[in-house]
Scaffold this active site. Structure first.
Site, PDB file in Angstrom:
ATOM      1  N   LYS A 227     -92.649 -29.867 -23.251  1.00 38.53           N
ATOM      2  CA  LYS A 227     -92.696 -30.692 -22.041  1.00 38.53           C
ATOM      3  C   LYS A 227     -93.197 -29.868 -20.846  1.00 38.53           C
ATOM      4  CE  LYS A 227     -90.510 -34.552 -19.829  1.00 38.53           C
ATOM      5  NZ  LYS A 227     -89.299 -35.069 -19.205  1.00 38.53           N
TER       6      LYS A 227
ATOM      7  N   GLU B 206     -90.443 -29.178  -8.432  1.00 39.34           N
ATOM      8  CA  GLU B 206     -89.923 -28.292  -9.484  1.00 39.34           C
ATOM      9  C   GLU B 206     -91.006 -27.289  -9.941  1.00 39.34           C
ATOM     10  OE1 GLU B 206     -86.304 -30.566 -11.636  1.00 39.34           O
ATOM     11  OE2 GLU B 206     -88.219 -31.529 -12.025  1.00 39.34           O
TER      12      GLU B 206
ATOM     13  N   ASN C 164     -99.101 -43.894 -13.658  1.00 37.67           N
ATOM     14  CA  ASN C 164     -97.937 -43.258 -13.011  1.00 37.67           C
ATOM     15  C   ASN C 164     -98.353 -42.238 -11.962  1.00 37.67           C
ATOM     16  OD1 ASN C 164     -96.678 -44.596 -15.032  1.00 37.67           O
ATOM     17  ND2 ASN C 164     -95.513 -42.840 -15.787  1.00 37.67           N
TER      18      ASN C 164
ATOM     19  N   GLY D 245     -78.581 -38.702  -8.205  1.00 35.15           N
ATOM     20  CA  GLY D 245     -79.944 -39.127  -7.874  1.00 35.15           C
ATOM     21  C   GLY D 245     -80.437 -40.126  -8.910  1.00 35.15           C
TER      22      GLY D 245
HETATM   23  N1  LIG Z   1     -86.325 -39.459 -12.376  1.00 33.68           N
HETATM   24  C1  LIG Z   1     -86.936 -39.454 -13.550  1.00 33.68           C
HETATM   25  O1  LIG Z   1     -87.618 -40.431 -13.945  1.00 33.68           O
HETATM   26  C2  LIG Z   1     -86.835 -38.257 -14.472  1.00 33.68           C
HETATM   27  C3  LIG Z   1     -87.335 -38.371 -15.796  1.00 33.68           C
HETATM   28  C4  LIG Z   1     -87.210 -37.282 -16.666  1.00 33.68           C
HETATM   29  C5  LIG Z   1     -86.614 -36.122 -16.226  1.00 33.68           C
HETATM   30  N2  LIG Z   1     -86.156 -36.027 -14.934  1.00 33.68           N
HETATM   31  C6  LIG Z   1     -85.554 -34.770 -14.528  1.00 33.68           C
HETATM   32  O2  LIG Z   1     -84.178 -34.996 -14.212  1.00 33.68           O
HETATM   33  C7  LIG Z   1     -83.772 -34.091 -13.174  1.00 33.68           C
HETATM   34  C8  LIG Z   1     -83.202 -34.907 -12.014  1.00 33.68           C
HETATM   35  O3  LIG Z   1     -84.260 -35.663 -11.460  1.00 33.68           O
HETATM   36  P1  LIG Z   1     -84.047 -36.872 -10.450  1.00 33.68           P
HETATM   37  O4  LIG Z   1     -85.306 -37.603 -10.368  1.00 33.68           O
HETATM   38  O5  LIG Z   1     -82.783 -37.594 -10.810  1.00 33.68           O
HETATM   39  O6  LIG Z   1     -83.781 -36.060  -9.074  1.00 33.68           O
HETATM   40  P2  LIG Z   1     -83.121 -36.578  -7.738  1.00 33.68           P
HETATM   41  O7  LIG Z   1     -83.293 -38.052  -7.617  1.00 33.68           O
HETATM   42  O8  LIG Z   1     -83.599 -35.682  -6.646  1.00 33.68           O
HETATM   43  O9  LIG Z   1     -81.555 -36.336  -7.951  1.00 33.68           O
HETATM   44  C9  LIG Z   1     -80.938 -35.081  -7.946  1.00 33.68           C
HETATM   45  C10 LIG Z   1     -79.516 -35.280  -7.436  1.00 33.68           C
HETATM   46  O10 LIG Z   1     -78.754 -34.096  -7.658  1.00 33.68           O
HETATM   47  C11 LIG Z   1     -77.923 -33.914  -6.512  1.00 33.68           C
HETATM   48  N3  LIG Z   1     -77.415 -32.538  -6.462  1.00 33.68           N
HETATM   49  C12 LIG Z   1     -78.081 -31.397  -6.204  1.00 33.68           C
HETATM   50  N4  LIG Z   1     -77.245 -30.335  -6.267  1.00 33.68           N
HETATM   51  C13 LIG Z   1     -76.030 -30.829  -6.579  1.00 33.68           C
HETATM   52  C14 LIG Z   1     -74.743 -30.225  -6.779  1.00 33.68           C
HETATM   53  N5  LIG Z   1     -74.563 -28.909  -6.663  1.00 33.68           N
HETATM   54  N6  LIG Z   1     -73.708 -31.028  -7.090  1.00 33.68           N
HETATM   55  C15 LIG Z   1     -73.863 -32.374  -7.206  1.00 33.68           C
HETATM   56  N7  LIG Z   1     -75.055 -33.008  -7.013  1.00 33.68           N
HETATM   57  C16 LIG Z   1     -76.116 -32.239  -6.710  1.00 33.68           C
HETATM   58  C17 LIG Z   1     -78.859 -34.283  -5.365  1.00 33.68           C
HETATM   59  O11 LIG Z   1     -78.126 -34.452  -4.187  1.00 33.68           O
HETATM   60  P3  LIG Z   1     -78.854 -34.337  -2.732  1.00 33.68           P
HETATM   61  O12 LIG Z   1     -79.325 -35.714  -2.460  1.00 33.68           O
HETATM   62  O13 LIG Z   1     -77.744 -33.869  -1.876  1.00 33.68           O
HETATM   63  O14 LIG Z   1     -79.975 -33.355  -2.852  1.00 33.68           O
HETATM   64  C18 LIG Z   1     -79.460 -35.571  -5.925  1.00 33.68           C
HETATM   65  O15 LIG Z   1     -78.562 -36.664  -5.719  1.00 33.68           O
HETATM   66  C19 LIG Z   1     -85.019 -33.286 -12.809  1.00 33.68           C
HETATM   67  O16 LIG Z   1     -85.047 -32.077 -13.504  1.00 33.68           O
HETATM   68  C20 LIG Z   1     -86.155 -34.191 -13.257  1.00 33.68           C
HETATM   69  O17 LIG Z   1     -87.372 -33.478 -13.531  1.00 33.68           O
HETATM   70  C21 LIG Z   1     -86.235 -37.072 -14.061  1.00 33.68           C
END
Ligand SMILES: NC(=O)c1ccc[n+]([C@@H]2O[C@H](COP(=O)([O-])OP(=O)(O)OC[C@H]3O[C@@H](n4cnc5c(N)ncnc54)[C@H](OP(=O)(O)O)[C@@H]3O)[C@@H](O)[C@H]2O)c1
Length: 297
Positions: free
Chosen positions: A178, A260, A245, A9
């Site tokens: 956080k 979450e 944001n 993701g």
């Molecule tokens: N994005 C940001 O700016 C940001 C900043 C700081 C922290 N974070 C944290 O980072 C984490 C990820 O966030 P995100 O924004 O990247 O979320 P996201 O875009 O929803 O990405 C999550 C990814 O994980 C995949 N996934 C879920 N279960 C899996 C498994 N068993 N095996 C392999 N892949 C799997 C999902 O696939 P599917 O598409 O199939 O569901 C999706 O591609 C969260 O905890 C978020 O709070 C994010």
């Protein structure tokens, strides 16, 4: 170095792209996707080749695995990779929420678990392509606390990839910090459907944020030493610096995705109940966001 990134993701694609500059990176997803390269646009601009797979067995030579799923998918992801990765491979979380490291350490042991937080902002565009929307700090540490060599090496690796990373000997405190800030900002912006900045403009709204934050901080103090004296002041600073944001929880609600909330306010309620600390505002915000999710999930 051979590195596995789990979850293609926003954050996973970002990490894979930056790390691929100097390392052999395998990005693990749970659905087939056509990814041969990662492209990052925005604050960082790059494009590097990565291996994409849906088979956890292909992480069998990884020296480091980065878990980048949403927090509610951590257990499934870690369970899947834990039996395939080498016995000395470290597992790093840079996710949000209270329980990721607790879950990881249950599968691979505390000595291989590296906790972390990051405030980089990343937006998912398409398979293999993300926008780096905002730079932020990244802190990692041995879980639940302490200082070990493999954490220092991992911080150097991340910094050299372009993710400037500090090492702390109290990562549990940083993770709680956080969660505390997010326990006020995320549910209130999601429920009101407003950008972060609006929280400062209405006293009654800011009062709710303050109560949520103070409750969460009281619970946190039963588990760790907090690396901040006044969590509400810290929250106001974060609101000011991110005033334009839309919080991740608001974006999830907008996109009709699971939030979450269980791992943020839900976790505060659970830990508060365990230690006998009353958290009525967190319980209310938790219930309201669960109700909002229920409308479309
Ligand atoms: N994005 C940001 O700016 C940001 C900043 C700081 C922290 N974070 C944290 O980072 C984490 C990820 O966030 P995100 O924004 O990247 O979320 P996201 O875009 O929803 O990405 C999550 C990814 O994980 C995949 N996934 C879920 N279960 C899996 C498994 N068993 N095996 C392999 N892949 C799997 C999902 O696939 P599917 O598409 O199939 O569901 C999706 O591609 C969260 O905890 C978020 O709070 C994010």
């Amino acid at each position: 170095m051979d590195i596995g990134v789990v979850g293609p993701g926003a954050m996973g694609t970002f990490m894979a792209g930056l790390l691929a500059k100097e390392n052999e990176v395998t990005l693990l997803g749970r659905r087939d996707e056509d990814i041969e390269r990662v492209e990052i646009v925005g604050e960082s601009e790059l494009s590097f080749r990565v291996n994409f797979t849906t088979r956890a067995a292909e992480l069998n030579e990884a020296e480091l695995v980065v878990i980048s799923t949403k927090a509610f998918d951590t257990e499934e992801a870690v369970e899947e990779v834990a039996s395939h990765i080498p016995s000395d491979c470290s597992v790093l979380s840079l996710q949000n929420g209270l329980k990721n490291e607790e879950i990881i350490s249950r599968y691979v042991g505390v000595e291989r678990t590296i906790g972390g937080i990051t405030s980089h902002g990343v937006t998912y565009l398409e398979p293999g392509k993300v926008k780096h929307a905002g730079k932020g700090e990244t802190v990692i540490g041995a879980y639940p606390k302490g200082r070990v060599e493999r954490v220092k090496e991992t911080a150097e690796l991340l910094s050299s990839a372009g993710i400037k990373t500090e090492v702390t000997d109290n990562i549990l405190g940083q993770i709680w910090k956080k969660v505390i800030v997010n326990s006020g900002i995320n549910p209130v912006t999601a429920l009101l459907e407003v950008k972060n900045g609006l929280l400062m403009e209405e006293k009654e709204v800011l009062d709710i944020v303050e109560e949520a934050v103070r409750e969460a901080a009281e619970v946190a103090r039963g588990y760790t030493e907090l690396p901040v004296n006044d969590p509400f002041e810290e929250t106001k600073k974060v609101i000011e610096s991110t005033r334009d944001n839309r919080s991740s929880m608001l974006q999830d609600i907008d996109n009709k995705k699971r939030t979450e909330i269980d791992q943020i306010n839900g976790a505060v309620v659970e830990k508060g109940d365990k230690t006998g600390i009353s958290v009525p505002i967190n319980r209310t915000l938790y219930g309201l966001v669960k109700g909002l999710e229920k409308k479309y999930l």
